[in-house]
Design a protein around this motif. Structure first.
Motif, PDB file in Angstrom:
ATOM      1  N   ASP A  18      -1.228  22.190  32.574  1.00 10.99           N
ATOM      2  CA  ASP A  18      -0.321  21.094  32.220  1.00 10.99           C
ATOM      3  C   ASP A  18      -1.114  19.849  31.827  1.00 10.99           C
ATOM      4  O   ASP A  18      -0.956  18.766  32.383  1.00 10.99           O
ATOM      5  CB  ASP A  18       0.627  20.774  33.383  1.00 10.99           C
ATOM      6  CG  ASP A  18       1.736  19.817  32.959  1.00 10.99           C
ATOM      7  OD1 ASP A  18       2.056  19.794  31.758  1.00 10.99           O
ATOM      8  OD2 ASP A  18       2.264  19.104  33.831  1.00 10.99           O
ATOM      9  N   GLU A  20      -0.887  18.244  29.110  1.00 14.09           N
ATOM     10  CA  GLU A  20      -0.088  17.396  28.222  1.00 14.09           C
ATOM     11  C   GLU A  20      -0.768  17.220  26.866  1.00 14.09           C
ATOM     12  O   GLU A  20      -0.712  16.170  26.247  1.00 14.09           O
ATOM     13  CB  GLU A  20       0.197  16.032  28.879  1.00 14.09           C
ATOM     14  CG  GLU A  20       0.962  16.162  30.185  1.00 14.09           C
ATOM     15  CD  GLU A  20       1.297  14.808  30.795  1.00 14.09           C
ATOM     16  OE1 GLU A  20       0.963  13.784  30.195  1.00 14.09           O
ATOM     17  OE2 GLU A  20       1.901  14.798  31.867  1.00 14.09           O
ATOM     18  N   LYS A 454      15.475  10.724  40.419  1.00 13.23           N
ATOM     19  CA  LYS A 454      15.092  11.843  39.557  1.00 13.23           C
ATOM     20  C   LYS A 454      15.432  11.574  38.090  1.00 13.23           C
ATOM     21  O   LYS A 454      14.613  11.829  37.189  1.00 13.23           O
ATOM     22  CB  LYS A 454      15.783  13.127  40.033  1.00 13.23           C
ATOM     23  CG  LYS A 454      15.448  14.338  39.167  1.00 13.23           C
ATOM     24  CD  LYS A 454      16.147  15.600  39.673  1.00 13.23           C
ATOM     25  CE  LYS A 454      15.892  16.774  38.744  1.00 13.23           C
ATOM     26  NZ  LYS A 454      16.535  18.010  39.199  1.00 13.23           N
ATOM     27  N   HIS A 455      16.647  11.041  37.829  1.00 11.71           N
ATOM     28  CA  HIS A 455      17.062  10.846  36.432  1.00 11.71           C
ATOM     29  C   HIS A 455      16.152   9.851  35.710  1.00 11.71           C
ATOM     30  O   HIS A 455      15.968   9.928  34.490  1.00 11.71           O
ATOM     31  CB  HIS A 455      18.529  10.395  36.358  1.00 11.71           C
ATOM     32  CG  HIS A 455      18.767   8.989  36.856  1.00 11.71           C
ATOM     33  ND1 HIS A 455      18.582   7.874  36.068  1.00 11.71           N
ATOM     34  CD2 HIS A 455      19.184   8.534  38.076  1.00 11.71           C
ATOM     35  CE1 HIS A 455      18.873   6.790  36.774  1.00 11.71           C
ATOM     36  NE2 HIS A 455      19.235   7.159  37.993  1.00 11.71           N
ATOM     37  N   VAL A 458      13.064  11.697  34.613  1.00  9.80           N
ATOM     38  CA  VAL A 458      13.419  12.436  33.401  1.00  9.80           C
ATOM     39  C   VAL A 458      13.413  11.496  32.203  1.00  9.80           C
ATOM     40  O   VAL A 458      12.921  11.832  31.119  1.00  9.80           O
ATOM     41  CB  VAL A 458      14.795  13.122  33.564  1.00  9.80           C
ATOM     42  CG1 VAL A 458      15.235  13.760  32.238  1.00  9.80           C
ATOM     43  CG2 VAL A 458      14.742  14.177  34.660  1.00  9.80           C
ATOM     44  N   GLY A 461      10.211  10.822  30.502  1.00  7.84           N
ATOM     45  CA  GLY A 461       9.626  11.879  29.680  1.00  7.84           C
ATOM     46  C   GLY A 461       9.140  13.081  30.458  1.00  7.84           C
ATOM     47  O   GLY A 461       8.548  14.001  29.876  1.00  7.84           O
ATOM     48  N   PHE A 462       9.375  13.121  31.779  1.00  9.27           N
ATOM     49  CA  PHE A 462       9.001  14.291  32.565  1.00  9.27           C
ATOM     50  C   PHE A 462      10.142  15.315  32.500  1.00  9.27           C
ATOM     51  O   PHE A 462      11.316  14.953  32.437  1.00  9.27           O
ATOM     52  CB  PHE A 462       8.750  13.907  34.032  1.00  9.27           C
ATOM     53  CG  PHE A 462       7.620  12.933  34.213  1.00  9.27           C
ATOM     54  CD1 PHE A 462       6.298  13.350  34.132  1.00  9.27           C
ATOM     55  CD2 PHE A 462       7.870  11.592  34.463  1.00  9.27           C
ATOM     56  CE1 PHE A 462       5.255  12.453  34.295  1.00  9.27           C
ATOM     57  CE2 PHE A 462       6.838  10.681  34.629  1.00  9.27           C
ATOM     58  CZ  PHE A 462       5.519  11.112  34.544  1.00  9.27           C
ATOM     59  N   GLY A 463       9.795  16.595  32.557  1.00  9.20           N
ATOM     60  CA  GLY A 463      10.808  17.640  32.555  1.00  9.20           C
ATOM     61  C   GLY A 463      11.605  17.635  33.841  1.00  9.20           C
ATOM     62  O   GLY A 463      11.227  16.994  34.834  1.00  9.20           O
ATOM     63  N   ASP A 464      12.715  18.363  33.847  1.00 12.01           N
ATOM     64  CA  ASP A 464      13.589  18.400  35.017  1.00 12.01           C
ATOM     65  C   ASP A 464      12.846  18.933  36.242  1.00 12.01           C
ATOM     66  O   ASP A 464      12.920  18.353  37.331  1.00 12.01           O
ATOM     67  CB  ASP A 464      14.811  19.286  34.720  1.00 12.01           C
ATOM     68  CG  ASP A 464      15.839  19.241  35.850  1.00 12.01           C
ATOM     69  OD1 ASP A 464      16.595  18.257  35.920  1.00 12.01           O
ATOM     70  OD2 ASP A 464      15.865  20.187  36.662  1.00 12.01           O
ATOM     71  N   LYS A 465      12.113  20.028  36.074  1.00 10.31           N
ATOM     72  CA  LYS A 465      11.390  20.631  37.197  1.00 10.31           C
ATOM     73  C   LYS A 465      10.265  19.718  37.675  1.00 10.31           C
ATOM     74  O   LYS A 465      10.065  19.522  38.878  1.00 10.31           O
ATOM     75  CB  LYS A 465      10.818  21.987  36.779  1.00 10.31           C
ATOM     76  CG  LYS A 465      10.140  22.739  37.907  1.00 10.31           C
ATOM     77  CD  LYS A 465       9.659  24.108  37.442  1.00 10.31           C
ATOM     78  CE  LYS A 465       8.950  24.837  38.587  1.00 10.31           C
ATOM     79  NZ  LYS A 465       8.446  26.175  38.137  1.00 10.31           N
ATOM     80  N   THR A 466       9.534  19.133  36.714  1.00  5.20           N
ATOM     81  CA  THR A 466       8.442  18.211  37.078  1.00  5.20           C
ATOM     82  C   THR A 466       8.977  16.998  37.816  1.00  5.20           C
ATOM     83  O   THR A 466       8.382  16.535  38.795  1.00  5.20           O
ATOM     84  CB  THR A 466       7.681  17.764  35.814  1.00  5.20           C
ATOM     85  OG1 THR A 466       7.144  18.911  35.156  1.00  5.20           O
ATOM     86  CG2 THR A 466       6.543  16.811  36.167  1.00  5.20           C
ATOM     87  N   SER A 467      10.106  16.474  37.358  1.00  2.00           N
ATOM     88  CA  SER A 467      10.709  15.300  38.005  1.00  2.00           C
ATOM     89  C   SER A 467      11.061  15.602  39.458  1.00  2.00           C
ATOM     90  O   SER A 467      10.821  14.786  40.360  1.00  2.00           O
ATOM     91  CB  SER A 467      11.961  14.860  37.241  1.00  2.00           C
ATOM     92  OG  SER A 467      11.621  14.455  35.934  1.00  2.00           O
TER      93      SER A 467
END
Length: 645
Positions: A18, A20, A454-455, A458, A461-467
Motif C-alpha cells: 500500500d 500509494e 470515519k466519514h 473517507v 481520500g482513504f478507502g472505507d476499509k482503511t478508514s
C-alpha cells in the motif's frame, strides 16, 4: 538512473505494501537522477520489503546510495531516525523479550582510545582497579539481526517489537558452534566459502540468502540445501570468536587485533565490536535509549573530497529549528554520489562563510552520512530571513535560527504528529504518508486526529476499509498499555527524550510534572540548569495539548515514585533483580514492570550488587553458578512468584 523490471512475484509483494504509488510510476522513479524525499521513501520501502521477502530488486550498494540521497536532503527524516524496518509482508509484530540496541560506532583508533578513557573514568568512580579491566573484541557480523529466547526466534524489528521467524529453525537452521537455543541476540549468516562455491552464480550476494531463510513463502531449494548442509546458521554473539585481553594490550596492538578478528570467521563482517567484560562496569555504565555505553563498534572506511557549494537550502524541523542543507556539485564518495549535505547549524554557515561558490571538505566515514570537515574557500554566507514552511520571521537562539510560529507552521505541525505516533509505538497505521494526507485537510493537533469520524477519513481520500482500520488503531493506541514515560516523550519536548522522562517520573507524577519549577528539577540527579530551563519551558508550551490528549483516557503504566518505593512493604522493595530465561507466567518485560512497581530495581546483568537472579526455562548451570559465587540468591520463577505473593 536504473532500469528496473519487476517480476510478477515482486509486484505481488508491492501490491500488499500500500505504497500509494503505482508500480509503473515506481519503475520511473528508479530511472530519475533527481528525487524528492517522499519519492526516495517509496523506493526505499519497496526495495527494503522486496529484500526482506527474499526477492531483491537492487543491490546493497544501490540501496545505500538511495539512503545517502535521503540523508543529504533531510537527515531528520523519520525513516532515517529509527532502526531500519525489517518488514515481513503481512507479518504481525510481537514484543521482544529484551531490547535489541544499536552499537555506538567509531572510525579511528583515536575514537577507540576516547571510549576506553570513558571506561577507565567509570572504573575509577566505582573503585574497579585498572588491572581488572579487560576488553573482548569480536567480529561484527554482517547478517540478519535476530533474538533467540529458546522458544521463539525474533527479528530485531524496531528494537522493541519484531516478527516471529521461528520457522527458520523449523526449516533446519542450526545454532553456530554446535550451540544450544536460547542464547539471546545474534545474526543469521551464511558461510562465505559456501556462498562463493555453491551460490554466487545463483544469488547476487549472501544477504539475499539471509532474507530467503526467514521468508514466509516456501524456501528456495538452493537455500534449503545450504541450511541442510549447515552453511546457514544463527550465530549468537555469546559464542562468536573473540580476543579478550587487558585494555592496555588492546591499545598497544590495536591494528594487529583488528586484522586478526577480521579474519577470524568464515562469514561477512563489517567491523569489530569492543566491549568491557567487567560485570560491575557494565551495570554502572548502563545504556542510552540507543546503545550500550560499555560497547563500541570499530568500522573502517573514510574518504574525503573538496566540493563546491551551489546553494544553501533551509529546512524546518519538528522543533522549529531551521537546518541548513548545502546543495553541492554532485561528487562520488565511498561509492555514492553526494549532492547534498546538512551543515551543523546556521551559525557555522555565518562564521565559516558558507554559500554559493564556497568550497568545503566533505568526509564520508563508514558509508554513513557525509559531513563537512572544513571550509577550503569562503563565500558570502547564505542566511534565510523567513521560515521556508510558514514565512514567519526567524529568530536566533544560540547557534540556531528558529521559527517561533509553533501553532501554524506546517512543517512543525506535520513532524510533531509523526513524532507522536512513532514514539508511542503501539499502532502501525499513522506513518508520514497518512499524517501528510490528514494535515493537508487542516488537522494540526494530536487530539484532533482522535476526534476524526470515519466519514471524515473517507472524505480525506482513504478507502472505507482503511478508514475503519485507522479508527480501530486510534482506539487501540488508547487501550494498549504503554509506559507513562513513553507517552510523555511522544510530545517531543526539547531535551525530554525517554531517559529523562523516566528519571523525572520517578520523582513526580506525569500530571504534577507540569508544576515543577526549574529549581526543583535541578535538584534531581542528571538535570543541569540549562536542561531544566529548556524542559520547563517546553512543558509549558505543550501543556494545553498534552492535557487534551491525556484526558482521552490512555492506558498508562505508571512509573513508581522513588520516595513511595522506599516506604513500600513489598518483599522486594529496594532489591536488585535480574530476570533470565523464558518465563511461563508472562513475558520478561511484564515481570520487569511488575518488579519495578513493587519497589525493586531491575538490572540486565548479574553483579555483586544483585539481590535475586530469577530463572525461567533453559538457563545454563554456568550462569546460575556464577551468580551464586557472587552471593546472589537464585530463584526459580515459581519461587519468585511465591516470594512476592
Amino acid at each position: 538512473m536504473l532500469e528496473i523490471n519487476f517480476t510478477n512475484e515482486q509486484l505481488e509483494v508491492l501490491e500488499k505494501l500500500d505504497l500509494e504509488i503505482k508500480s509503473s510510476e515506481l519503475v520511473n522513479l528508479f530511472k530519475k537522477s533527481e528525487l524528492e524525499s517522499e519519492e526516495l521513501i517509496h523506493l526505499l520501502k519497496a526495495s527494503n520489503a522486496l529484500y526482506r521477502a527474499g526477492i531483491p530488486v537492487i543491490t546493497d550498494e544501490q540501496y545505500d546510495f538511495f539512503i545517502s540521497m535521503l540523508r543529504s536532503i533531510n537527515h531528520l527524516h523519520p525513516y532515517l531516525n529509527q532502526v531500519e524496518p525489517e518488514v515481513l509482508v503481512e507479518a504481525k509484530t510481537v514484543e521482544l523479550p529484551q531490547r535489541m540496541l544499536s552499537t555506538e560506532k567509531a572510525y579511528s583508533k583515536e575514537d577507540i582510545e576516547k571510549w576506553i578513557k570513558r571506561i577507565l573514568k567509570a572504573a575509577q568512580e566505582i573503585n574497579v582497579p585498572e588491572k581488572d579491566i579487560f576488553l573482548r573484541v569480536t567480529p561484527k557480523l554482517d547478517g540478519y539481526a535476530a533474538f533467540d529466547d529458546g522458544t521463539t526466534l525474533y527479528t530485531r524489528g524496531d528494537g522493541y517489537r519484531g516478527q516471529d521467524i521461528t520457522r527458520a529453525f523449523e526449516r533446519g537452521l542450526k545454532v553456530a558452534q554446535h550451540g544450544k537455543r536460547g542464547l539471546g541476540p545474534g545474526e543469521i549468516v551464511i558461510k562465505k566459502s559456501y556462498f562463493d562455491k555453491q551460490l554466487s552464480g545463483i544469488f547476487e550476494n549472501s544477504r539475499n540468502i539471509q532474507a530467503a531463510i526467514i521468508a514466509e513463502k516456501k524456501v528456495d531449494e538452493n537455500v534449503q540445501k545450504a541450511i541442510d548442509d549447515g552453511a546457514c546458521v544463527f550465530y549468537p554473539f555469546a559464542l562468536i570468536e573473540n580476543k579478550t585481553a587487558h585494555f592496555s594490550e588492546i591499545i598497544d596492538y590495536f591494528e594487529t587485533i583488528v586484522e586478526e578478528m577480521w579474519r577470524a570467521v568464515d562469514f561477512d563482517i563489517d567491523g569489530v565490536i569492543l566491549e568491557t567484560t567487567h560485570t560491575d562496569l557494565k551495570e554502572y555504565m548502563g545504556a542510552t535509549r540507543k546503545n550500550h555505553r560499555w560497547q563500541i563498534a570499530f568500522k573502517v572506511n573514510e574518504e574525503s573530497a573538496e566540493v563546491e557549494v551551489k546553494n544553501i537550502i533551509p529546512q524546518t524541523s519538528r522543533t522549529g529549528r531551521i537546518s541548513p542543507v548545502a546543495e553541492l556539485v554532485p561528487t562520488k564518495l565511498s561509492g555514492a554520489t553526494i549532492s547534498r549535505v546538512t551543515v551543523h547549524h546556521y551559525n557555522m554557515v555565518k562564521t565559516k562563510r558558507i554559500g554559493p561558490g564556497s568550497i568545503v571538505q566533505l568526509v564520508r566515514s563508514g558509508l554513513v552520512i557525509p559531513k563537512i570537515e572544513g571550509v577550503v574557500k569562503e563565500a558570502e554566507p547564505q542566511l534565510p530571513e523567513e521560515c521556508p514552511s510558514c514565512n514567519a520571521h526567524l529568530i536566533w537562539e544560540g547557534d540556531h535560527l528558529i521559527c517561533p510560529n509553533k501553532s501554524d507552521c506546517p512543517a512543525q505541525t506535520e513532524n510533531t504528529l509523526i513524532h507522536f505516533f512513532k514514539t508511542l509505538g503501539n499502532v502501525d497505521g499513522f506513518g508520514p504518508k497518512v499524517i501528510e494526507k490528514i494535515t493537508n485537510y487542516g488537522i494540526k493537533h494530536i487530539h484532533e486526529i482522535y476526534q476524526i469520524p470515519k466519514h471524515q477519513f473517507v472524505g480525506f481520500g482513504f478507502g472505507d476499509k482503511t478508514s475503519q482500520n485507522l479508527l480501530d488503531q486510534l482506539q487501540a493506541s488508547k487501550e494498549i498499555e504503554i509506559e507513562d514515560w513513553r507517552f510523555l516523550a511522544a510530545f517531543g519536548v526539547s531535551r525530554l527524550a525517554g531517559g529523562n522522562c523516566e528519571k523525572l517520573l520517578q520523582h513526580h507524577s506525569i500530571v504534577e510534572l507540569f508544576e515543577v519549577s526549574v529549581e526543583d528539577m535541578v535538584k534531581i540527579d542528571g538535570f543541569a540548569q540549562l536542561s531544566a530551563e529548556a524542559i520547563v519551558e517546553g512543558l509549558a508550551n505543550v501543556r494545553e495539548e498534552f492535557f487534551k490528549v491525556y484526558n482521552l483516557g490512555f492506558n498508562l503504566a505508571i512509573t513508581p515514585i522513588e520516595s513511595e518505593l522506599k516506604n513500600s512493604d513489598s518483599p522486594i522493595s529496594g532489591a536488585v533483580v535480574v530476570f533470565t530465561g523464558s518465563m511461563q507466567q508472562g513475558s520478561r518485560g511484564d515481570m520487569e514492570k511488575q518488579a519495578k512497581a513493587l519497589g525493586a530495581k531491575v538490572a540486565k546483568s548479574v553483579t555483586g550488587n544483585t539481590t535475586y537472579l530469577v530463572t525461567g526455562d533453559k538457563v545454563g548451570e554456568t550462569k546460575i553458578n556464577a551468580a551464586r559465587d557472587k552471593g546472589v540468591e537464585v530463584l526459580t520463577e515459581q519461587e519468585y512468584l511465591n516470594l512476592i505473593g
